[in-house]
Design a protein around this motif. Structure first.
Motif, short mmCIF file in Angstrom:
data_model
loop_
_atom_site.label_atom_id
_atom_site.label_comp_id
_atom_site.label_asym_id
_atom_site.label_seq_id
_atom_site.Cartn_x
_atom_site.Cartn_y
_atom_site.Cartn_z
N HIS A 137 -4.83 10.64 -0.85
CA HIS A 137 -4.69 11.93 -0.49
C HIS A 137 -4.47 12.14 1.04
N PHE A 138 -4.58 11.02 1.67
CA PHE A 138 -4.36 11.34 3.31
C PHE A 138 -2.83 11.16 3.59
N ASN A 139 -2.56 12.13 4.56
CA ASN A 139 -1.13 12.22 4.79
C ASN A 139 -0.89 12.33 6.31
N PHE A 140 -1.85 12.24 7.04
CA PHE A 140 -1.63 12.25 8.58
C PHE A 140 -1.11 11.13 8.97
N ALA B 250 0.73 -1.19 0.06
CA ALA B 250 -0.03 -0.11 0.07
C ALA B 250 1.09 1.06 -0.08
N VAL B 251 2.04 1.44 0.89
CA VAL B 251 2.80 2.54 1.05
C VAL B 251 3.35 2.53 -0.45
N ALA B 252 3.92 1.48 -1.12
CA ALA B 252 4.58 1.75 -2.41
C ALA B 252 3.53 2.17 -3.46
N CYS B 253 2.38 1.92 -3.40
CA CYS B 253 1.48 2.37 -4.21
C CYS B 253 0.83 4.00 -3.97
N GLY B 254 1.42 4.44 -2.83
CA GLY B 254 1.39 5.91 -2.51
C GLY B 254 0.30 5.97 -1.17
N ALA C 48 -10.96 7.71 10.61
CA ALA C 48 -12.09 8.35 11.09
C ALA C 48 -11.93 9.64 11.89
N THR C 49 -10.93 9.65 12.75
CA THR C 49 -10.69 10.86 13.53
C THR C 49 -10.16 12.03 12.41
N ASN C 50 -9.30 11.57 11.61
CA ASN C 50 -8.72 12.77 10.72
C ASN C 50 -9.86 13.13 9.80
N ILE C 51 -10.69 12.53 9.40
CA ILE C 51 -11.79 12.85 8.45
C ILE C 51 -12.60 13.93 9.49
#
Length: 243
Positions: free
Chosen positions: A74-77, A61-65, A114-117
């Motif tokens: 688009h999540f970067n937290f 998943a991380v390799a996919c970005g 969920a918290t980040n959203i």
């Protein structure tokens, strides 16, 4: 079987490893891994605890970005950076057709997503999850809201133990939802213990063991065999387990 759609293969660059005896390279399933091909529809990673399913799917998943803790591209937290360096040793082979949507569901850190959203206070973002805060729903309802609202066609969905919050009935319903999305040109890569979720017929199953990674069939997986044996002979199994 494989087409030029989505992810077709993950190549493990072993020649870059300088400390093969250290984590994560000492995980049993990774010791002989050179590459892993993906089914254009559904690929499963199965196996006992500690064999490296979550580590491998996280690295993919991380390799996919995707964010290591989950979410869309688009999540970067970052709540607690704990992911391994394995993604740095992965090269992805992609088909000519790129997905237009995507998501990494990591069950153990979905609370953080969920918290980040909620913190972003973006009505459009919240609407894409069904319009209701995921924290105002049960764990299972929140997972289901994600599957039904955020996932759409032509997507790449990487899921780590999605059964964690789903009842058996909802796991069966998840198969129906997966099939709808597969018919809309989506691709799933799933690490799971669930013999229900693993039952999708047009799929490739890898079992991770102490001796490496091997292709297998649904009824040959350890998860299926153990569940089948227990359910069909539970009284005898209980006598053995509890005596």
């Amino acid at each position: 079987m494989l087409t030029s759609k989505g992810l077709t293969e993950m190549i493990f660059n072993r020649e870059k490893i300088t400390s093969p005896g250290e984590y994560p390279f000492n995980i049993p399933a990774l010791r002989r891994l050179s590459s892993l091909k993906f089914h254009p529809k559904v690929t499963y990673l199965s196996g006992e605890n500690g064999m490296g399913k979550s580590t491998l799917i996280e690295a993919l998943a991380v390799a996919c970005g995707f964010n290591p803790e989950g979410g869309s591209i688009h999540f970067n937290f970052s709540t607690h950076p704990s992911h391994s360096v394995l993604h740095q040793y992965i090269r992805l082979v992609r088909g000519a057709s790129r997905p237009k949507n995507g998501y990494f569901l990591r069950s153990e850190s979905f609370f953080n997503v969920a918290t980040n959203i909620d913190q972003m206070e973006d009505p459009l973002l919240l609407n894409s999850y069904g319009g209701k805060s995921l924290h105002e729903q049960s764990h299972g309802e929140a997972f289901w809201a994600l599957f039904m609202n955020r996932f759409s066609g032509n997507g790449l969905y990487i899921l780590d133990e999605p059964e964690a919050a789903l009842s058996p009935t909802r796991q069966m319903a998840m198969l129906t939802r997966m099939h709808e999305l597969v018919q809309q040109q989506s691709q799933f890569i799933i690490a799971t213990h669930s013999p229900i979720i693993m039952a999708y017929p047009d799929a490739l199953i890898y079992e991770l063991t102490e001796t490496g990674i091997r292709k297998t069939s649904y009824t040959e997986t350890e998860n299926y065999r153990v569940s089948h044996q227990f359910i069909n002979n539970y009284e005898q199994m209980l006598k053995i387990l509890l005596e």
